[in-house]
Design a protein around this motif. Sequence first.
Motif, PDB file in Angstrom:
ATOM      1  N   ILE A   1      13.955  36.389  72.164  1.00 26.28           N
ATOM      2  CA  ILE A   1      12.949  35.953  73.144  1.00 26.28           C
ATOM      3  C   ILE A   1      11.933  37.048  73.431  1.00 26.28           C
ATOM      4  N   TRP A   2      12.415  38.188  73.961  1.00 25.19           N
ATOM      5  CA  TRP A   2      11.494  39.227  74.442  1.00 25.19           C
ATOM      6  C   TRP A   2      10.697  39.851  73.297  1.00 25.19           C
ATOM      7  N   LEU A   3      11.412  40.317  72.259  1.00 27.56           N
ATOM      8  CA  LEU A   3      10.714  40.977  71.149  1.00 27.56           C
ATOM      9  C   LEU A   3       9.798  40.003  70.432  1.00 27.56           C
ATOM     10  N   MET A   4      10.263  38.753  70.239  1.00 23.20           N
ATOM     11  CA  MET A   4       9.413  37.760  69.596  1.00 23.20           C
ATOM     12  C   MET A   4       8.106  37.579  70.357  1.00 23.20           C
ATOM     13  N   HIS A   5       8.197  37.516  71.692  1.00 22.96           N
ATOM     14  CA  HIS A   5       7.008  37.312  72.532  1.00 22.96           C
ATOM     15  C   HIS A   5       5.968  38.401  72.282  1.00 22.96           C
ATOM     16  N   PHE A   6       6.409  39.656  72.281  1.00 21.89           N
ATOM     17  CA  PHE A   6       5.430  40.732  72.167  1.00 21.89           C
ATOM     18  C   PHE A   6       4.954  40.955  70.741  1.00 21.89           C
ATOM     19  N   ILE A   7       5.734  40.546  69.756  1.00 16.39           N
ATOM     20  CA  ILE A   7       5.208  40.542  68.389  1.00 16.39           C
ATOM     21  C   ILE A   7       4.095  39.501  68.291  1.00 16.39           C
ATOM     22  N   ALA A   8       4.346  38.319  68.848  1.00 13.30           N
ATOM     23  CA  ALA A   8       3.321  37.269  68.835  1.00 13.30           C
ATOM     24  C   ALA A   8       2.081  37.702  69.607  1.00 13.30           C
ATOM     25  N   MET A   9       2.270  38.502  70.668  1.00 12.91           N
ATOM     26  CA  MET A   9       1.132  38.933  71.479  1.00 12.91           C
ATOM     27  C   MET A   9       0.238  39.942  70.763  1.00 12.91           C
ATOM     28  N   LEU A  10       0.682  40.441  69.610  1.00 13.85           N
ATOM     29  CA  LEU A  10      -0.205  41.285  68.808  1.00 13.85           C
ATOM     30  C   LEU A  10      -1.454  40.514  68.391  1.00 13.85           C
ATOM     31  N   GLY A  11      -1.355  39.174  68.387  1.00 17.52           N
ATOM     32  CA  GLY A  11      -2.492  38.347  68.018  1.00 17.52           C
ATOM     33  C   GLY A  11      -3.364  37.949  69.192  1.00 17.52           C
ATOM     34  N   PHE A  12      -2.973  38.332  70.412  1.00 20.60           N
ATOM     35  CA  PHE A  12      -3.752  37.958  71.594  1.00 20.60           C
ATOM     36  C   PHE A  12      -4.979  38.848  71.699  1.00 20.60           C
ATOM     37  N   ASP A  13      -6.127  38.229  71.817  1.00 19.48           N
ATOM     38  CA  ASP A  13      -7.377  38.997  71.834  1.00 19.48           C
ATOM     39  C   ASP A  13      -8.384  38.335  72.757  1.00 19.48           C
ATOM     40  N   ILE A  14      -9.060  39.154  73.553  1.00 17.79           N
ATOM     41  CA  ILE A  14     -10.165  38.682  74.386  1.00 17.79           C
ATOM     42  C   ILE A  14     -11.406  39.414  73.899  1.00 17.79           C
ATOM     43  N   PRO A  15     -12.332  38.725  73.266  1.00 17.17           N
ATOM     44  CA  PRO A  15     -13.509  39.388  72.695  1.00 17.17           C
ATOM     45  C   PRO A  15     -14.230  40.270  73.717  1.00 17.17           C
ATOM     46  N   GLY A  16     -14.427  41.516  73.328  1.00 15.26           N
ATOM     47  CA  GLY A  16     -15.160  42.452  74.179  1.00 15.26           C
ATOM     48  C   GLY A  16     -14.358  43.053  75.314  1.00 15.26           C
ATOM     49  N   ALA A  17     -13.061  42.737  75.390  1.00 14.76           N
ATOM     50  CA  ALA A  17     -12.240  43.238  76.493  1.00 14.76           C
ATOM     51  C   ALA A  17     -11.106  44.113  75.967  1.00 14.76           C
ATOM     52  N   THR A  18     -10.775  45.142  76.747  1.00 16.94           N
ATOM     53  CA  THR A  18      -9.624  45.993  76.451  1.00 16.94           C
ATOM     54  C   THR A  18      -8.411  45.436  77.187  1.00 16.94           C
ATOM     55  N   ILE A  19      -7.323  45.228  76.454  1.00 20.41           N
ATOM     56  CA  ILE A  19      -6.117  44.628  77.032  1.00 20.41           C
ATOM     57  C   ILE A  19      -5.016  45.678  77.152  1.00 20.41           C
ATOM     58  N   LYS A  20      -4.441  45.779  78.333  1.00 24.13           N
ATOM     59  CA  LYS A  20      -3.302  46.656  78.576  1.00 24.13           C
ATOM     60  C   LYS A  20      -2.170  45.835  79.176  1.00 24.13           C
ATOM     61  N   TYR A  21      -0.974  46.435  79.241  1.00 21.91           N
ATOM     62  CA  TYR A  21       0.191  45.750  79.807  1.00 21.91           C
ATOM     63  C   TYR A  21       0.866  46.646  80.836  1.00 21.91           C
ATOM     64  N   SER A  22       1.246  46.055  81.957  1.00 23.92           N
ATOM     65  CA  SER A  22       2.012  46.760  82.973  1.00 23.92           C
ATOM     66  C   SER A  22       3.415  47.015  82.433  1.00 23.92           C
ATOM     67  N   VAL A  23       3.796  48.267  82.302  1.00 24.09           N
ATOM     68  CA  VAL A  23       5.113  48.603  81.757  1.00 24.09           C
ATOM     69  C   VAL A  23       6.252  48.121  82.669  1.00 24.09           C
ATOM     70  N   PRO A  24       6.165  48.313  84.004  1.00 23.23           N
ATOM     71  CA  PRO A  24       7.261  47.818  84.858  1.00 23.23           C
ATOM     72  C   PRO A  24       7.474  46.310  84.753  1.00 23.23           C
ATOM     73  N   LEU A  25       6.384  45.529  84.745  1.00 25.72           N
ATOM     74  CA  LEU A  25       6.521  44.079  84.638  1.00 25.72           C
ATOM     75  C   LEU A  25       7.045  43.682  83.257  1.00 25.72           C
ATOM     76  N   THR A  26       6.623  44.403  82.241  1.00 27.14           N
ATOM     77  CA  THR A  26       7.110  44.130  80.898  1.00 27.14           C
ATOM     78  C   THR A  26       8.616  44.370  80.808  1.00 27.14           C
ATOM     79  N   ALA A  27       9.066  45.481  81.388  1.00 31.76           N
ATOM     80  CA  ALA A  27      10.505  45.772  81.404  1.00 31.76           C
ATOM     81  C   ALA A  27      11.264  44.727  82.214  1.00 31.76           C
TER      82      ALA A  27
END
Length: 244
Positions: free
Chosen positions: A57-83
């Motif tokens: 579940i978890w690892l699959m989600h973030f592998i799939a999120m490698l394809g998430f893109d917002i044109p012209g925007a920088t995307i970051k992730y909150s480490v505490p929420l991710t954990a």
Amino acid sequence: MQHFSDGLSTLVLAYVVSVVGSLIGLACMARAQAERDRAVKARWTVLGAFAIGGVAIWLMHFIAMLGFDIPGATIKYSVPLTALSAVAAIGVVGIGLSLVTLVRFTRMRLLLAGLLAGLGVAGMHYLGMSAIRFRGGISYDPVLVALSCVIAVVAATAAFWFTLVVKTTPARMAAGLIMGVAVTGMHYTGMAAVRVTTDPDAAAPQGAAVFDLVFPVFVTSALVVAALLWMLFTSDDDALGEAA
């Protein structure tokens, strides 16, 4: 606005990782149900929760999120929420598995276990999505959100049924494939529900890039999978030795 440009290779990799984690987790689940010693049952249940919740579940989600893109925007992730999303996935799946491994098996408990596992998939997904940081915000189509949850619950229940009721090797292989469908199908349906709005005047996002999250966890998960496979095979050898 196009916000999810995901190639076929990312989808396939995400699905394969989900299936591998599911197969190992479901094997641990079947082993737990077959054991007589309660402590051993608990050990296999915990290992199954880590394999399904952490890898499938978890690892699959973030592998799939490698394809998430917002044109012209920088995307970051909150480490505490991710954990926290990883802890939630493992915990909820663990509770679901315990309903059919640590207590007397019934069809009603199987349905409840599938419900909890499916909700664990969905909960991890949307909690993981809440960790996204960029100059803007995310909303969701409620119909597609509901559909994603239904997909997760139905497929997870079917996977548990194949594992615990139809006890053949082809059935267990099918269970892993179905569980992979539960996770990836829920993920991509949930992503179809995403609606993105950008705000150039918002503060710059803080957090980690998705690759910085995925790579170390991918390596760690590979070690976990290797350890689980070793435990499964060695325990099979021990069982054969005792039978002889």
